[in-house]
Motif scaffolding. Structure first.
Motif, PDB file in Angstrom:
ATOM      1  N   MET A  87       3.506  24.329 -10.172  1.00 44.65           N
ATOM      2  CA  MET A  87       3.125  22.953 -10.077  1.00 44.65           C
ATOM      3  C   MET A  87       2.362  22.592  -8.925  1.00 44.65           C
ATOM      4  N   PHE A  88       1.264  21.647  -9.147  1.00 47.91           N
ATOM      5  CA  PHE A  88       0.448  21.180  -8.094  1.00 47.91           C
ATOM      6  C   PHE A  88       0.460  19.734  -8.107  1.00 47.91           C
ATOM      7  N   PHE A  89       0.406  19.207  -7.023  1.00 46.28           N
ATOM      8  CA  PHE A  89       0.111  17.746  -6.707  1.00 46.28           C
ATOM      9  C   PHE A  89      -1.106  17.597  -6.006  1.00 46.28           C
ATOM     10  N   HIS A  90      -1.949  16.454  -6.255  1.00 48.13           N
ATOM     11  CA  HIS A  90      -2.980  16.131  -5.474  1.00 48.13           C
ATOM     12  C   HIS A  90      -3.131  14.826  -4.979  1.00 48.13           C
ATOM     13  N   GLU A  91      -3.474  14.578  -3.468  1.00 44.95           N
ATOM     14  CA  GLU A  91      -3.497  13.520  -3.059  1.00 44.95           C
ATOM     15  C   GLU A  91      -5.285  13.162  -2.739  1.00 44.95           C
ATOM     16  N   PRO A  92      -5.771  12.080  -3.013  1.00 44.10           N
ATOM     17  CA  PRO A  92      -6.935  11.755  -2.853  1.00 44.10           C
ATOM     18  C   PRO A  92      -7.698  11.879  -1.458  1.00 44.10           C
ATOM     19  N   GLU A  93      -6.600  12.083  -0.372  1.00 48.68           N
ATOM     20  CA  GLU A  93      -6.950  12.197   0.923  1.00 48.68           C
ATOM     21  C   GLU A  93      -7.651  13.930   1.255  1.00 48.68           C
ATOM     22  N   LEU A  94      -8.631  13.920   1.804  1.00 50.10           N
ATOM     23  CA  LEU A  94      -9.059  15.205   2.264  1.00 50.10           C
ATOM     24  C   LEU A  94      -8.104  15.809   3.340  1.00 50.10           C
ATOM     25  N   GLN A  95      -8.066  17.130   3.183  1.00 48.17           N
ATOM     26  CA  GLN A  95      -7.152  17.752   4.420  1.00 48.17           C
ATOM     27  C   GLN A  95      -7.665  17.573   5.782  1.00 48.17           C
ATOM     28  N   TYR A  96      -9.066  17.548   5.933  1.00 48.60           N
ATOM     29  CA  TYR A  96      -9.650  17.377   7.120  1.00 48.60           C
ATOM     30  C   TYR A  96     -10.748  16.377   6.965  1.00 48.60           C
ATOM     31  N   GLU A  97     -11.176  15.658   7.860  1.00 47.89           N
ATOM     32  CA  GLU A  97     -12.287  14.752   7.739  1.00 47.89           C
ATOM     33  C   GLU A  97     -13.760  15.644   7.675  1.00 47.89           C
ATOM     34  N   VAL A  98     -14.437  15.005   6.563  1.00 44.96           N
ATOM     35  CA  VAL A  98     -15.841  15.735   6.478  1.00 44.96           C
ATOM     36  C   VAL A  98     -17.035  14.747   6.809  1.00 44.96           C
ATOM     37  N   THR A  99     -17.492  15.020   7.993  1.00 45.25           N
ATOM     38  CA  THR A  99     -18.937  13.927   7.963  1.00 45.25           C
ATOM     39  C   THR A  99     -20.234  14.781   8.239  1.00 45.25           C
ATOM     40  N   VAL A 100     -21.176  14.188   7.656  1.00 41.85           N
ATOM     41  CA  VAL A 100     -22.727  14.800   8.173  1.00 41.85           C
ATOM     42  C   VAL A 100     -23.653  13.882   8.458  1.00 41.85           C
ATOM     43  N   GLU A 101     -24.254  14.111   9.730  1.00 43.64           N
ATOM     44  CA  GLU A 101     -25.102  13.211  10.386  1.00 43.64           C
ATOM     45  C   GLU A 101     -26.284  13.398   9.818  1.00 43.64           C
ATOM     46  N   ASP A 102     -26.852  14.576   9.524  1.00 40.56           N
ATOM     47  CA  ASP A 102     -28.130  14.997   9.141  1.00 40.56           C
ATOM     48  C   ASP A 102     -28.275  15.803   7.769  1.00 40.56           C
TER      49      ASP A 102
END
Length: 276
Positions: free
Chosen positions: A1-16
């Motif tokens: 059984m799996f559950f999902h949260e919309p929050e990412l495990q770690y923040e992802v940012t891309v500047e360029d």
């Protein structure tokens, strides 16, 4: 059984945003070194374990689900690198055109097939292959495979880190590299907790092995070579069950000529009456 949260495990940012780097990141998703491989590998290994191995089953499943989160992180990174960049394919500068096109040119399918999104493929656009998954049902063998999987995954992540200069991508990769470090160590520790992790399978009686070669390093040179005196040619073996030795040549016996095939296979290139 799996559950999902919309929050990412770690923040992802891309500047360029960089569509070329998006293509490279695909290797960390669907490539042989990627997160899809380890997520599926750990799950199938866990599902094979009986009740008495519950602690190892939990260890494998916890890590497998973490790896699913890594797929989500990388897919987010790919999409941000694609959708924040110009819609048209970037033109390479004259001095780097050939190298960039051969090595990092944007995968057109990321536009044509997925609408500037991540895909379950490697950096060449080859779909993920389940044959990458090592799940033998033997816990010790699988744990050794896991150490290798994390080692090549960490190597890939460090190469990606060297390639990018985007601070957000460096930060994400730094996180993934750190988790690879932890996972390598946890698999090694799990191996240490097993009573007989080597040879695999340890449950097979070593009395049935050919005792003349079971701890002998074998030279395959045409001319006999002297014992190089390395740790794998002399001294106690890691499993504690023998002593390394050195064979200057292979045993050698018999021949490899096969018997005649069944006529119904039509292996013979000519009819019987044409044979000489």
């Amino acid at each position: 059984m799996f559950f999902h949260e919309p929050e990412l495990q770690y923040e992802v940012t891309v500047e360029d945003p960089d569509p070329h780097f998006a293509k490279l990141l695909q290797q960390a998703i669907g490539g042989q070194e990627g997160e899809m491989r380890v997520a599926m590998q750990y799950m199938f290994q866990a599902w094979a374990l009986p009740e008495e191995y519950e602690a190892y089953r939990n260890l494998l499943m916890e890590t497998a689900v973490e790896e699913l989160g890594h797929i989500e992180l990388l897919a987010t990174a790919v999409t941000k690198n694609l959708r924040g960049s110009p819609k048209e394919m970037r033109e390479e500068t004259d001095e780097t055109a050939a190298a960039a096109a051969a090595m990092t040119g944007q995968n057109p399918r990321q536009f044509l097939s997925s609408g500037l999104s991540a895909m379950p493929v490697d950096s060449n656009g080859v779909p993920f292959d389940g044959s990458y998954v090592a799940a033998s049902g033997n816990l010790a063998g699988d744990l050794y495979a896991n150490v290798m999987a994390e080692a090549i995954g960490r190597t890939l992540a460090t190469r990606l880190w060297e390639y990018t200069s985007d601070p957000g991508m460096e930060d994400l990769l730094s996180y993934l590299i750190a988790r690879d470090t932890m996972h390598q160590n946890q698999w090694l520790e799990a191996l240490e907790s097993l009573e007989d992790p080597v040879p695999v399978p340890a449950s097979f009686s070593q009395e049935e092995e050919n005792q003349a070669v079971n701890y002998a390093f074998m030279s395959t040179r045409r001319d006999a070579q002297p014992d190089p005196g390395q740790p794998w040619t002399q001294g106690a073996t890691p499993d504690g069950n023998g002593e390394f030795s050195y064979l200057a040549e292979q045993p050698g016996d018999g021949d490899g000529v096969p018997s005649e095939p069944d006529p119904s296979t039509y292996n013979d290139p000519q009819p019987d009456d044409q044979q000489r």
